[in-house]
Design an enzyme around this catalytic site. Structure first.
Site, PDB file in Angstrom:
ATOM      1  N   ASP A 186       0.821  -1.220   0.000  1.00  0.00           N
ATOM      2  CA  ASP A 186       0.000   0.000   0.000  1.00  0.00           C
ATOM      3  C   ASP A 186       0.856   1.271   0.000  1.00  0.00           C
ATOM      4  O   ASP A 186       2.100   1.196   0.040  1.00  0.00           O
ATOM      5  CB  ASP A 186      -0.924  -0.068   1.240  1.00  0.00           C
ATOM      6  CG  ASP A 186      -2.291   0.535   0.986  1.00  0.00           C
ATOM      7  OD1 ASP A 186      -2.437   1.306   0.021  1.00  0.00           O
ATOM      8  OD2 ASP A 186      -3.216   0.244   1.772  1.00  0.00           O
TER       9      ASP A 186
ATOM     10  N   GLU B 290      -1.194   1.731  -5.115  1.00  0.00           N
ATOM     11  CA  GLU B 290      -1.033   3.166  -4.848  1.00  0.00           C
ATOM     12  C   GLU B 290      -2.157   3.971  -5.489  1.00  0.00           C
ATOM     13  O   GLU B 290      -2.032   5.158  -5.725  1.00  0.00           O
ATOM     14  CB  GLU B 290       0.383   3.657  -5.182  1.00  0.00           C
ATOM     15  CG  GLU B 290       0.836   3.564  -6.601  1.00  0.00           C
ATOM     16  CD  GLU B 290       0.212   4.633  -7.481  1.00  0.00           C
ATOM     17  OE1 GLU B 290      -0.748   4.272  -8.194  1.00  0.00           O
ATOM     18  OE2 GLU B 290       0.670   5.789  -7.457  1.00  0.00           O
ATOM     19  N   TRP B 291      -3.278   3.267  -5.737  1.00  0.00           N
ATOM     20  CA  TRP B 291      -4.570   3.886  -6.080  1.00  0.00           C
ATOM     21  C   TRP B 291      -4.567   4.637  -7.420  1.00  0.00           C
ATOM     22  O   TRP B 291      -5.436   5.465  -7.680  1.00  0.00           O
ATOM     23  CB  TRP B 291      -5.027   4.835  -4.944  1.00  0.00           C
ATOM     24  CG  TRP B 291      -4.682   4.332  -3.589  1.00  0.00           C
ATOM     25  CD1 TRP B 291      -4.989   3.094  -3.086  1.00  0.00           C
ATOM     26  CD2 TRP B 291      -3.935   4.996  -2.558  1.00  0.00           C
ATOM     27  NE1 TRP B 291      -4.493   2.965  -1.810  1.00  0.00           N
ATOM     28  CE2 TRP B 291      -3.843   4.115  -1.465  1.00  0.00           C
ATOM     29  CE3 TRP B 291      -3.352   6.271  -2.470  1.00  0.00           C
ATOM     30  CZ2 TRP B 291      -3.171   4.455  -0.283  1.00  0.00           C
ATOM     31  CZ3 TRP B 291      -2.689   6.603  -1.288  1.00  0.00           C
ATOM     32  CH2 TRP B 291      -2.609   5.701  -0.224  1.00  0.00           C
ATOM     33  N   GLY B 292      -3.569   4.366  -8.259  1.00  0.00           N
ATOM     34  CA  GLY B 292      -3.548   5.011  -9.567  1.00  0.00           C
ATOM     35  C   GLY B 292      -3.012   6.432  -9.535  1.00  0.00           C
ATOM     36  O   GLY B 292      -2.935   7.092 -10.577  1.00  0.00           O
TER      37      GLY B 292
ATOM     38  N   ASN C 169      -0.087   7.792  -9.239  1.00  0.00           N
ATOM     39  CA  ASN C 169       1.101   8.099 -10.043  1.00  0.00           C
ATOM     40  C   ASN C 169       1.141   7.282 -11.334  1.00  0.00           C
ATOM     41  O   ASN C 169       2.212   6.922 -11.820  1.00  0.00           O
ATOM     42  CB  ASN C 169       2.372   7.840  -9.228  1.00  0.00           C
ATOM     43  CG  ASN C 169       2.447   8.701  -7.988  1.00  0.00           C
ATOM     44  OD1 ASN C 169       2.780   9.876  -8.059  1.00  0.00           O
ATOM     45  ND2 ASN C 169       2.107   8.127  -6.840  1.00  0.00           N
TER      46      ASN C 169
ATOM     47  N   ASP D 125     -10.293   3.351  -3.290  1.00  0.00           N
ATOM     48  CA  ASP D 125     -10.982   2.143  -2.796  1.00  0.00           C
ATOM     49  C   ASP D 125     -12.406   2.006  -3.328  1.00  0.00           C
ATOM     50  O   ASP D 125     -13.151   2.965  -3.425  1.00  0.00           O
ATOM     51  CB  ASP D 125     -11.043   2.173  -1.265  1.00  0.00           C
ATOM     52  CG  ASP D 125      -9.671   1.959  -0.656  1.00  0.00           C
ATOM     53  OD1 ASP D 125      -8.679   1.941  -1.415  1.00  0.00           O
ATOM     54  OD2 ASP D 125      -9.606   1.825   0.579  1.00  0.00           O
TER      55      ASP D 125
END
Ligand code: GLA
Length: 403
Positions: free
Chosen positions: A148, A181-183, A185, A203
């Site tokens: 994460d 990393e949730w998109g 970067n 999420d």
């Protein structure tokens, strides 16, 4: 000159030994279960064992679900040498024993950490302990790591994820590396050589089309996540997948919404990581999660993500090229109102620039298989008319004649 060549060769060899991810893992999108969506931080070894047993009993394992993944909150303190310990209250038997038990059931074991010094829930993260943690995971028998991105102030994402990739490789145990990393970067642009999958969004949450604002971050409903996959399909393929986040099937949405969610994730070649309490799921939930015909679309060996062919007034028609010349087709009704959709195959030609594959409805007759009704419903010779209920999907496999 000879010296130069030798050191170049040396560099190459070192590069091969240290600087890479484990290839040959996740050739199809990973399938499994993860504790977060249902249990959050409320997790312990008893629950994980029972879940693993339920995965066998329910037929999930035999349908392809493989990884049992403990998300955040398993961690206790680091010992005096810096080695991470599991939370002694929640995991008193230790992680090695749990991994052994999961392996004995024919399943694989996954775990969670964070590139920062703390995880999102505030437990110890891996920053500064990457090689030590990778070694610990390898010793425990971990097969999958979700990594994460909370509390990563001043860290460079490519650098941080590369460090953990190299640490896992050096530890010597093949571990699927899941970049989370949730998109933020654009990991689809750099993740391919680093991990096996990367989250493309924030999420997921168990609703059809909502956005929940938590102040510093937001979580997203099914359609919100789906719409954020546009343009990303060219980055995915065997061994490196876009991850639109884990499944919410069985977590409280309507049956039709669960079915549509599952179907669209299969069209996206998404990892299928169940996120419900599989110990106590309904027969309907079980049937959705173990629909082998839909799973076969998700797990297709070509690994080409589907694409929206037509979007009109809340109805979307998606196609996905499959091995052997077959195609998957999904008709998604985003609206509440039932919609009647007619599709004239004979007059349609679909060509996918990315995979350079096309349909030949004028020359080839495909058999139409309804993947939720589990029956053949005709061929592409005549136009198809179907009624798609609100918040639901009709999903088909177009089966090419085999020589
Ligand atoms: C982040 C991740 C989630 C989950 C939680 C755990 O929000 O995106 O999937 O792992 O952290 O704290």
């Amino acid at each position: 000159m000879r010296r130069l060549l030798l050191s170049l060769a040396g560099l190459l060899v070192t590069g091969v030994v240290f600087g890479q991810k484990f290839e040959q893992l996740a050739r199809t999108p990973p399938m499994g279960w993860n504790s977060w969506n249902h249990f959050g931080c409320n997790i312990n070894e008893q629950i994980v064992r029972e879940v693993a047993e339920a995965m066998v009993r329910s037929g999930m394992r035999d349908a392809g679900y493989e990884y049992v993944i403990i998300d955040d909150c398993w961690q206790g303190e680091r010992d005096s040498l810096g080695f991470i310990q599991p939370d002694p209250e929640r995991f008193p038997s230790g992680m090695k024993a749990l991994a052994d038990y999961i392996h004995s059931l024919g399943l694989k074991f996954g775990i969670y950490s964070d590139a920062g010094d703390r995880t999102c829930a505030g437990r110890p993260g891996s920053r500064g302990h990457e090689y030590q943690d990778a070694l610990t995971y390898a010793r425990w028998g971990v097969d999958y790591l979700k990594y994460d991105w909370c509390h990563t102030e001043n860290l460079n994402p490519i650098g941080a994820y590369t460090t953990m990739r190299d640490a896992l490789y050096a530890a010597g145990r093949p571990i699927v590396f899941s970049i989370c990393e949730w998109g933020t970067n654009e990991p689809w642009k750099w993740g391919r050589t680093i991990g096996h999958l990367w989250r493309t969004t924030g999420d997921i949450t168990n609703c059809w089309d909502c956005v929940i604002d938590h102040g510093t971050w937001k979580s997203w409903g099914i359609l919100q996540i789906l719409d954020r996959q546009d343009g990303l399909r060219i980055y995915a393929g065997p061994g490196h997948w876009n991850d639109p986040d884990m499944l919410e099937v069985g977590n409280g949405m309507r049956v039709s919404e669960d079915r549509a969610h599952f179907s669209m994730w299969a069209m996206l070649a998404a990892p299928l990581i169940a996120g419900n309490d599989v110990r106590h799921m309904s027969e309907t939930t079980r049937a959705i999660l173990t629909n082998r015909e839909v799973i076969a679309v998700d797990q297709d060996t070509l690994g080409i993500q589907g694409f929206p062919y037509r979007r009109e007034a809340g109805v979307e028609i998606w196609f996905r090229p499959l091995a052997g010349g077959d195609w998957a087709m999904a008709i998604l009704n985003r609206t509440e109102t039932p919609r009647t959709v007619t599709f004239n195959f004979r007059e349609t030609y679909i060509f996918d620039d990315f995979s350079r594959r096309g349909t030949f409805f004028d020359r080839i007759t495909y058999r139409l298989r309804d993947l939720w009704a589990h029956r053949d419903i005709g061929t592409t010779e005549t136009p198809l008319t179907v009624e798609v209920p609100g918040h639901d999907v009709v999903m088909l496999r177009l089966i090419a004649p085999k020589p």
